[in-house]
Each structure stands twice: as structure tokens, then as C-alpha cells.
Design an enzyme around this catalytic site. Structure first.
Site, PDB file in Angstrom:
ATOM      1  CB  SER A   1       3.801 -57.713   6.399  1.00  0.00           C
ATOM      2  OG  SER A   1       4.432 -58.077   7.610  1.00  0.00           O
TER       3      SER A   1
ATOM      4  CG  ASP B   1      12.096 -57.750   5.288  1.00  0.00           C
ATOM      5  OD1 ASP B   1      11.849 -58.572   6.209  1.00  0.00           O
ATOM      6  OD2 ASP B   1      11.184 -57.163   4.677  1.00  0.00           O
TER       7      ASP B   1
ATOM      8  CG  HIS C   1       8.515 -59.779   6.196  1.00  0.00           C
ATOM      9  ND1 HIS C   1       8.930 -58.463   6.162  1.00  0.00           N
ATOM     10  CD2 HIS C   1       7.262 -59.765   6.712  1.00  0.00           C
ATOM     11  CE1 HIS C   1       7.961 -57.686   6.626  1.00  0.00           C
ATOM     12  NE2 HIS C   1       6.944 -58.455   6.977  1.00  0.00           N
TER      13      HIS C   1
END
Length: 368
Positions: free
Chosen positions: A42, A332, A335
Site C-alpha cells: 500500500s 493515516d 502511510h
């Protein structure tokens, strides 16, 4: 502020301004390499999970709130590290995700990254569909067959691919969404931290050899960052909500040391290939320990998310994030913000410290 702090701050500000005001660097020339292939999770996924039955998706606001194309599936408010790198390498557009890439555009590279993906196939399975490292490598093999058809023969394809940069960044989920998630996985009961790191490296090396056998020659191994300092881990495991969790960071460093050894091994034993390592652990820890050098103020919570210190859940759909996003290292629970990614990307491309890379930075790798 001492002279060293001033130097780092100036470098960071220049890089941020330069990147934020230009969609590419080499508008009037060719990129420094003909193609850029990306494998990861991600941290660099730019849309491959969008159509999957997965909880690991970012194709909704406020993700992409500061990105020119909106919510593309990037787990950031804006650019990711590989977007920054694409600009630094002089490409005139970002590398397309495998899910969208088609035709001759694959000649400039493909992004195979998938949120929740790991080196191990089972990693991240509690979040739903994702494409493991092995699956991403299989997609690359398919891409090579298309490149051979486009260029007409195997030799032309091999000559093209040997000039490209191959960036690999996996392993974080093998700890966060496997080894240290004991409610779902038994790996921590079956292996101690050293054994687990060895297993991961063996599986990692197996996939790298496949990439090499299918034409890859310029490799970038991205080390795992200090995930024991991420807002999620701080919220779940830190007693005071700000002290990094040593047990997790220690396990990550075991993996990283073996990754450095793998760079040495492959540089000695794989003919005509060049491998380098990006020390994301040291670079990112520098941001966390010395945030003011880079203009950051908030290090232990995300700009969006809910739970203690905004660390337990990623951004909720249409949630209103913080306004001062450039002050945050984390976007977040896991990340980085675009601002943090810009600094990491810049130091990966043009090492500001000898400890940033091993043995060479990406700028020099591109020139080989």
C-alpha cells in the site's frame, strides 16, 4: 538552529517546492531510464486494489485530496514515494497500475503494487483480496511476453528491460499483517524473529531471481521503515502513545540487515546486474526524531483516521482530514503524507547521507 539543521531544512524545502510545482522534471527531454517497474504494497499501490473485494482500498476521499487526479487508489493525500521518484527520473507521466496498463504504454513500466500484499502469500488475507509478491512477479512475466510481441523479438525486449529500474518494497505487511497479528496468524509461534526474517529473505530472493531471469538488471531494494513508530502501532502497543515499539522495530531491522546482505550476494553472483538498498528505516526515523529539520510538527498521529491518536483505523470515506497536512509525517494510521514521501524520495534518489543508501543512490543507478 545549527548549520546542519539549516542545511537539512533548506534541502527539504527546495525538494518540496520543486516537486510540488512540476508534474515532471524532464519535460523537454527523455527520462533517465526508459522504464520503471514497481513491486510493493500500500505504500506504493496506485490503484491495483480498486476493483478488488478488499478492505485495503483507497479509491475514495479524503485519499487523494491533494493529488491532481483525485482518489486514484493511492494511500496518501497526494503523491507516493514512487510518484516522486517517477518525477525525479524525468518521466512525463506517472507509471500506470497493472490493472489499467495496456498497449505500448507498458514499455515505460508498470506498477504491480497491491495494498496488504506481503512476501508470503497468506499475508494480509484477513483484509480480503490482494496480490502477493509472487502474484506481482507473475504479472510481470505476463507483461514481458507482451513487450516481446510489441518489440518484435526476445533480444529487443531484453535490451529494453536491462535499462529499466525495478523497485521492490515489500515486507511491512509480513510483520504488521502476519507475524505480529497473533489473532489471525501463527507464524510468531512457529518461528522466532531471526528465523522469520530468514524465511522472508529466502522467499524474497526466489522472486528476485525470477525477475532477473526475465530481463531485470537494475534493482532497488527498499528496506522496511520503523513501523514500530507508526500511529497504528503506537495506538495499539505503546504505553504512552509516542514511544516507538522496540520489539517490532528490532524485528524489522533483522529483515533489513539480511536485505543488505542479499544486495551484496546478488551484486557478486548475478552477472550484469546491479542492486542497491534504500535505508528507509534510517531516513524515516530521521524524520520522526528530528521533525523540525524537515518542517514537520506531528509525528505520532495521522492526519485522518479514528481511535487514540488517529492510529487505529485508516481514513473513513469523506472524512475531513487535518488542514495543516504538510505538518504531518503520517497521513493515516500507516502511510506517509506527500510531504514526507517527498523527503524520502529525494534522499533515495540523491543520497543526502552515506547511510541513506547502499551502495549507490537511484540517480547513480539510473546512469549505469
Amino acid at each position: 538552529m545549527n548549520s546542519e539543521q539549516k542545511r537539512w531544512l533548506i534541502m527539504s524545502l527546495v525538494a518540496t517546492i520543486f516537486l510540488s510545482n512540476s508534474s515532471c522534471y524532464n519535460v523537454h527531454g527523455s527520462p533517465q531510464v526508459p522504464c520503471y517497474f514497481i513491486f510493493g504494497d500500500s505504500l506504493v499501490d496506485n490503484g491495483n486494489n480498486n476493483q478488488m473485494a478488499s478492505m485495503a482500498r483507497a479509491d475514495y476521499l479524503p485519499y487523494g485530496i491533494d493529488f491532481s487526479r483525485g482518489s486514484t487508489g493511492r494511500f496518501s493525500n497526494g503523491k507516493t514515494v514512487v510518484d516522486v521518484m517517477t518525477e525525479l527520473l524525468g518521466f512525463d507521466d506517472y507509471i500506470q497500475p497493472y490493472s489499467n496498463a495496456s498497449g505500448s504504454e507498458i514499455l515505460r513500466g508498470v506498477n504491480y503494487a497491491s495494498a496488504a500484499a506481503g512476501i508470503r502469500d497468506e499475508t494480509g488475507q484477513q483484509l480480503g483480496a490482494r496480490i502477493s509478491f509472487g502474484g506481482q512477479v507473475n504479472h510481470y512475466v505476463t507483461t514481458v511476453s507482451h513487450i516481446v510481441r510489441i518489440l518484435g523479438n526476445v533480444d529487443s525486449a531484453a535490451n529494453h528491460l536491462k535499462q529499466c529500474i525495478f523497485s521492490i518494497g515489500l515486507g511491512s505487511n509480513d510483520y504488521l499483517n502476519n507475524y505480529f497479528m497473533t489473532d489471525y496468524y501463527d507464524t510468531s509461534h512457529r518461528y522466532n524473529a531471526k528465523q522469520y526474517a530468514n524465511i522472508l529473505i529466502r522467499q524474497y530472493a526466489k522472486q528476485i531471481r525470477i525477475l532477473y531471469n526475465y530481463g531485470a538488471r537494475k534493482f532497488v531494494f527498499n528496506g522496511i521503515g520503523p513501523i514500530g513508530c507508526s500511529p497504528n502501532v503506537l495506538a495499539e502497543h505503546s504505553q504512552d502513545g509516542s514511544t516507538c515499539v522496540a520489539k517490532i522495530n528490532s524485528a524489522n531491522q533483522m529483515f533489513n540487515r539480511r536485505l543488505v546482505s542479499l544486495v551484496d550476494n546478488f551484486n557478486r553472483n548475478l552477472p550484469n546486474a546491479k542492486f542497491t538498498y534504500i535505508n528507509n528505516y534510517a531516513i524515516f526515523l530521521d524524520l520522526i526524531i528530528h521533525p523540525h529539520k524537515f518542517g514537520f510538527k506531528v509525528t505520532n498521529s495521522g492526519c485522518c483516521g479514528v481511535g487514540r491518536n488517529n492510529g487505529q483505523i485508516t481514513c473513513l470515506p469523506f472524512q475531513t482530514p487535518c488542514e495543516n497536512r504538510n505538518n504531518y509525517i503520517f497521513w493515516d494510521a500507516f502511510h506517509p503524507t506527500e510531504a514526507a514521501s517527498t523527503v524520502v524520495g529525494w534522499r533515495s534518489y540523491n543520497a543526502a547521507s552515506p547511510s541513506d543508501v547502499y551502495p549507490i543512490d537511484i540517480r547513480r543507478l539510473a546512469q549505469l
